[in-house]
Design an enzyme around this catalytic site. Structure first.
Site, PDB file in Angstrom:
ATOM      1  N   LYS A 106      68.670  53.254  28.391  1.00  0.00           N
ATOM      2  CA  LYS A 106      67.791  52.844  27.285  1.00  0.00           C
ATOM      3  C   LYS A 106      67.829  53.852  26.128  1.00  0.00           C
ATOM      4  CE  LYS A 106      64.535  52.368  30.425  1.00  0.00           C
ATOM      5  NZ  LYS A 106      65.289  52.223  31.674  1.00  0.00           N
ATOM      6  N   ILE A 107      67.671  55.141  26.444  1.00  0.00           N
ATOM      7  CA  ILE A 107      67.606  56.149  25.377  1.00  0.00           C
ATOM      8  C   ILE A 107      68.994  56.379  24.777  1.00  0.00           C
ATOM      9  CG2 ILE A 107      67.074  58.576  24.872  1.00  0.00           C
ATOM     10  CD1 ILE A 107      64.916  58.367  27.142  1.00  0.00           C
ATOM     11  N   GLU A 155      61.541  75.292  32.695  1.00  0.00           N
ATOM     12  CA  GLU A 155      60.465  74.984  31.737  1.00  0.00           C
ATOM     13  C   GLU A 155      59.081  74.892  32.373  1.00  0.00           C
ATOM     14  OE1 GLU A 155      61.960  71.101  30.292  1.00  0.00           O
ATOM     15  OE2 GLU A 155      60.111  70.241  31.081  1.00  0.00           O
ATOM     16  N   ASP A 182      65.498  70.119  24.286  1.00  0.00           N
ATOM     17  CA  ASP A 182      64.071  69.804  24.397  1.00  0.00           C
ATOM     18  C   ASP A 182      63.600  70.044  25.828  1.00  0.00           C
ATOM     19  OD1 ASP A 182      61.600  68.646  23.295  1.00  0.00           O
ATOM     20  OD2 ASP A 182      61.997  66.979  24.670  1.00  0.00           O
ATOM     21  N   HIS A 195      59.836  70.186  25.286  1.00  0.00           N
ATOM     22  CA  HIS A 195      59.687  68.875  25.944  1.00  0.00           C
ATOM     23  C   HIS A 195      58.692  67.977  25.167  1.00  0.00           C
ATOM     24  CE1 HIS A 195      60.613  66.925  30.041  1.00  0.00           C
ATOM     25  NE2 HIS A 195      60.326  65.981  29.160  1.00  0.00           N
ATOM     26  N   GLN A 196      59.010  67.770  23.910  1.00  0.00           N
ATOM     27  CA  GLN A 196      58.125  66.952  23.071  1.00  0.00           C
ATOM     28  C   GLN A 196      58.788  65.658  22.614  1.00  0.00           C
ATOM     29  OE1 GLN A 196      58.047  69.718  19.353  1.00  0.00           O
ATOM     30  NE2 GLN A 196      57.982  67.646  18.520  1.00  0.00           N
ATOM     31  N   ALA A 197      60.007  65.386  23.113  1.00  0.00           N
ATOM     32  CA  ALA A 197      60.717  64.204  22.600  1.00  0.00           C
ATOM     33  C   ALA A 197      59.923  62.919  22.827  1.00  0.00           C
ATOM     34  CB  ALA A 197      62.103  64.097  23.230  1.00  0.00           C
ATOM     35  N   PHE A 198      59.190  62.870  23.927  1.00  0.00           N
ATOM     36  CA  PHE A 198      58.423  61.652  24.264  1.00  0.00           C
ATOM     37  C   PHE A 198      57.158  61.524  23.417  1.00  0.00           C
ATOM     38  CE2 PHE A 198      54.469  63.074  26.242  1.00  0.00           C
ATOM     39  CZ  PHE A 198      54.717  64.442  26.321  1.00  0.00           C
ATOM     40  N   THR A 247      68.174  66.360  25.677  1.00  0.00           N
ATOM     41  CA  THR A 247      66.761  65.963  25.679  1.00  0.00           C
ATOM     42  C   THR A 247      66.416  65.279  27.004  1.00  0.00           C
ATOM     43  OG1 THR A 247      67.298  63.870  24.589  1.00  0.00           O
ATOM     44  CG2 THR A 247      66.595  65.670  23.153  1.00  0.00           C
ATOM     45  N   SER A 248      67.272  65.469  28.025  1.00  0.00           N
ATOM     46  CA  SER A 248      67.027  64.729  29.281  1.00  0.00           C
ATOM     47  C   SER A 248      66.296  65.566  30.326  1.00  0.00           C
ATOM     48  CB  SER A 248      68.329  64.178  29.828  1.00  0.00           C
ATOM     49  OG  SER A 248      68.628  62.993  29.130  1.00  0.00           O
ATOM     50  N   ARG A 249      67.017  66.433  31.001  1.00  0.00           N
ATOM     51  CA  ARG A 249      66.387  67.316  31.987  1.00  0.00           C
ATOM     52  C   ARG A 249      67.140  68.643  31.987  1.00  0.00           C
ATOM     53  NH1 ARG A 249      62.657  64.563  31.618  1.00  0.00           N
ATOM     54  NH2 ARG A 249      61.490  63.411  33.195  1.00  0.00           N
TER      55      ARG A 249
HETATM   56  P1  NAI Z   1      67.911  54.881  31.930  1.00  0.00           P
HETATM   57  O1  NAI Z   1      67.742  54.750  33.399  1.00  0.00           O
HETATM   58  O2  NAI Z   1      67.665  53.693  31.057  1.00  0.00           O
HETATM   59  O3  NAI Z   1      69.400  55.397  31.629  1.00  0.00           O
HETATM   60  C1  NAI Z   1      69.986  56.460  32.296  1.00  0.00           C
HETATM   61  C2  NAI Z   1      71.495  56.216  32.290  1.00  0.00           C
HETATM   62  O4  NAI Z   1      72.135  57.376  32.832  1.00  0.00           O
HETATM   63  C3  NAI Z   1      71.921  55.041  33.166  1.00  0.00           C
HETATM   64  O5  NAI Z   1      72.758  54.190  32.425  1.00  0.00           O
HETATM   65  C4  NAI Z   1      72.668  55.684  34.313  1.00  0.00           C
HETATM   66  O6  NAI Z   1      73.700  54.870  34.829  1.00  0.00           O
HETATM   67  C5  NAI Z   1      73.210  56.927  33.649  1.00  0.00           C
HETATM   68  N1  NAI Z   1      73.633  57.962  34.576  1.00  0.00           N
HETATM   69  C6  NAI Z   1      73.187  58.221  35.833  1.00  0.00           C
HETATM   70  N2  NAI Z   1      73.861  59.279  36.337  1.00  0.00           N
HETATM   71  C7  NAI Z   1      74.743  59.675  35.377  1.00  0.00           C
HETATM   72  C8  NAI Z   1      75.721  60.701  35.305  1.00  0.00           C
HETATM   73  N3  NAI Z   1      75.942  61.535  36.319  1.00  0.00           N
HETATM   74  N4  NAI Z   1      76.438  60.819  34.165  1.00  0.00           N
HETATM   75  C9  NAI Z   1      76.243  59.977  33.128  1.00  0.00           C
HETATM   76  N5  NAI Z   1      75.334  58.987  33.146  1.00  0.00           N
HETATM   77  C10 NAI Z   1      74.602  58.844  34.261  1.00  0.00           C
HETATM   78  O7  NAI Z   1      67.003  56.108  31.502  1.00  0.00           O
HETATM   79  P2  NAI Z   1      66.436  56.451  30.044  1.00  0.00           P
HETATM   80  O8  NAI Z   1      65.130  55.789  29.853  1.00  0.00           O
HETATM   81  O9  NAI Z   1      67.495  56.258  29.040  1.00  0.00           O
HETATM   82  O10 NAI Z   1      66.134  58.024  30.207  1.00  0.00           O
HETATM   83  C11 NAI Z   1      67.170  58.967  30.409  1.00  0.00           C
HETATM   84  C12 NAI Z   1      66.564  60.298  30.762  1.00  0.00           C
HETATM   85  O11 NAI Z   1      65.882  60.844  29.650  1.00  0.00           O
HETATM   86  C13 NAI Z   1      65.461  60.237  31.858  1.00  0.00           C
HETATM   87  O12 NAI Z   1      66.011  60.201  33.159  1.00  0.00           O
HETATM   88  C14 NAI Z   1      64.703  61.507  31.613  1.00  0.00           C
HETATM   89  O13 NAI Z   1      65.281  62.546  32.394  1.00  0.00           O
HETATM   90  C15 NAI Z   1      64.941  61.805  30.128  1.00  0.00           C
HETATM   91  N6  NAI Z   1      63.709  61.684  29.349  1.00  0.00           N
HETATM   92  C16 NAI Z   1      63.305  62.751  28.593  1.00  0.00           C
HETATM   93  C17 NAI Z   1      62.152  62.693  27.840  1.00  0.00           C
HETATM   94  C18 NAI Z   1      61.697  63.822  26.958  1.00  0.00           C
HETATM   95  O14 NAI Z   1      60.552  63.809  26.486  1.00  0.00           O
HETATM   96  N7  NAI Z   1      62.522  64.824  26.671  1.00  0.00           N
HETATM   97  C19 NAI Z   1      61.300  61.497  27.884  1.00  0.00           C
HETATM   98  C20 NAI Z   1      61.854  60.403  28.658  1.00  0.00           C
HETATM   99  C21 NAI Z   1      63.004  60.509  29.373  1.00  0.00           C
END
Ligand code: NAI
Length: 341
Positions: free
Chosen positions: A157-158, A267, A262, A299-302, A236-238
């Site tokens: 999604k992101i 953290e 982020d 960690h403010q992206a959300f 911005t993921s983890r």
């Molecule tokens: P999502 O589930 O819609 O998409 C994640 C994608 O990553 C999927 O297409 C999946 O197949 C893929 N994936 C899984 N393992 C992988 C790998 N080893 N290499 C490449 N791609 C891989 O999740 P969404 O909503 O897009 O969120 C992604 C991440 O963003 C979350 O898991 C979370 O860790 C992070 N996040 C960070 C926030 C922030 O405030 N900084 C807020 C919300 C999410």
């Protein structure tokens, strides 16, 4: 009946406000704790059936054990990622886990773009200079994003929203995802490649995959060496997707030309608190902060109004669904691997 006692950990004033506003439709009893959830604080949830943690709360097997033996049946995460939850232990202890899989992909994707622009045009330096009546341009030279190649790791999604925005800038897009999303290649100039090809060809690399045991330290000394010299790396993921020490070495060698993060692997001990009067003990973090080509947000992206509202509404709906015995569409199961769109 719409009524469950809910222990909300890591609760800030903004959490209280958004959850209380959304609760007017649900009427649960919300009990707010400012402290993080961990083995020292889990007892606060004694006799409370629902525990609501956030990203840096600890839901290890030990913590879940304490919660289960004190009457908790539902862990209602108010975030998307669930890398901090011992899912197998939760299943064995009879604790159901739900999350908020999507609240605003725009919030995170737009913040990601903000980091790209901040670094690319050195806006953090420009902002400070002008405040200091320094109007010189030396050191502020940027580059056009138009025509650049952007690598998107994780096209869920992101990642999709980020890719669409970067397409708007006129960038070429390379995607890597073990579970390809058919929508990705419908964005003009976007194509899937294997990870080494993405690393070798992208000018900007942005991480949008969840953190799993398989991709812990996906960005390490070896993968950094495969990148274009001077690459811009954005996370911005983890935090655990990046080996921080390898990234520091990459910055020192100028292999990484720009870093925007982020999230940070350690953290939990830093972010979300005002530590401005304390001495930070994390040397890697302090070193990262000192580089002129690194921008860190905590960690403010959300953190947009839209996202907070959606998080609160989905969290309380998850709890109501559990209480009503409805199908839990946002349940996280032990064997789940995020890859299904
Ligand atoms: P999502 O589930 O819609 O998409 C994640 C994608 O990553 C999927 O297409 C999946 O197949 C893929 N994936 C899984 N393992 C992988 C790998 N080893 N290499 C490449 N791609 C891989 O999740 P969404 O909503 O897009 O969120 C992604 C991440 O963003 C979350 O898991 C979370 O860790 C992070 N996040 C960070 C926030 C922030 O405030 N900084 C807020 C919300 C999410």
């Amino acid at each position: 009946m719409f009524y469950m006692k809910v222990a909300i950990f890591s609760a800030k004033a903004y959490d209280r406000q958004s959850l209380e506003a959304a609760n007017s439709n649900h009427k649960h009893e919300l009990i707010f704790f400012e402290t993080q959830l961990n083995a020292r604080t889990a007892l606060l949830a004694k006799d409370i059936p629902v525990v609501c943690p956030f990203v840096n709360d600890e839901a290890s097997a030990e913590v879940l054990n304490m919660l289960a033996s004190n009457g908790t049946h539902l862990l209602a995460l108010r975030c998307a990622g669930f890398n901090n939850v011992a899912l197998q232990a939760a299943a064995e202890l009879g604790i159901t886990v739900v999350r908020v899989p999507a609240y605003s992909p725009y919030a995170v994707a737009e913040h990601t773009v903000a980091l790209v622009l901040m670094l690319n045009r050195k806006l953090y330096r420009a902002y400070n200079r002008v405040r200091d009546d320094n109007f010189a341009l030396e050191g502020l030279l940027g580059f056009d994003l138009h025509g650049c190649t952007v690598g998107v790791i994780g096209t869920g999604k992101i990642g999709m929203v980020f890719a669409q925005i970067m397409h708007g800038f006129g960038c070429n897009l390379l995607g890597y995802d073990p579970y390809p999303n058919p929508q990705f290649e419908t964005i003009g100039a976007a194509r899937y490649v294997e990870l080494p090809a993405l690393l070798a060809n992208a000018d900007v690399i942005s991480l949008h995959s969840p953190l799993t045991p398989e991709n812990h330290y996906l960005i390490n000394a070896e993968t950094i060496a495969q990148m274009k010299p001077g690459v811009m790396l954005i996370n911005t993921s983890r935090g655990g997707l990046l080996d921080t020490k390898a990234v520091i070495a990459g910055l020192k060698a100028s292999q990484i030309g720009y870093l925007g993060i982020d999230v940070y692997e350690q953290e939990a001990a830093l972010f979300a608190e005002d530590l401005s009067n304390t001495i930070i003990q994390d040397d890697d973090f302090q070193l990262l902060k000192s580089f002129p080509n690194v921008v860190i947000t905590a960690h403010q992206a959300f953190f947009t109004q839209n996202a907070l509202q959606a998080i609160a509404e989905t969290t309380l709906t998850n709890i109501t669904d559990f209480e009503q015995g409805r199908v839990l569409t946002n349940q996280v199961k032990a064997l789940e691997r995020v890859g299904i769109h």
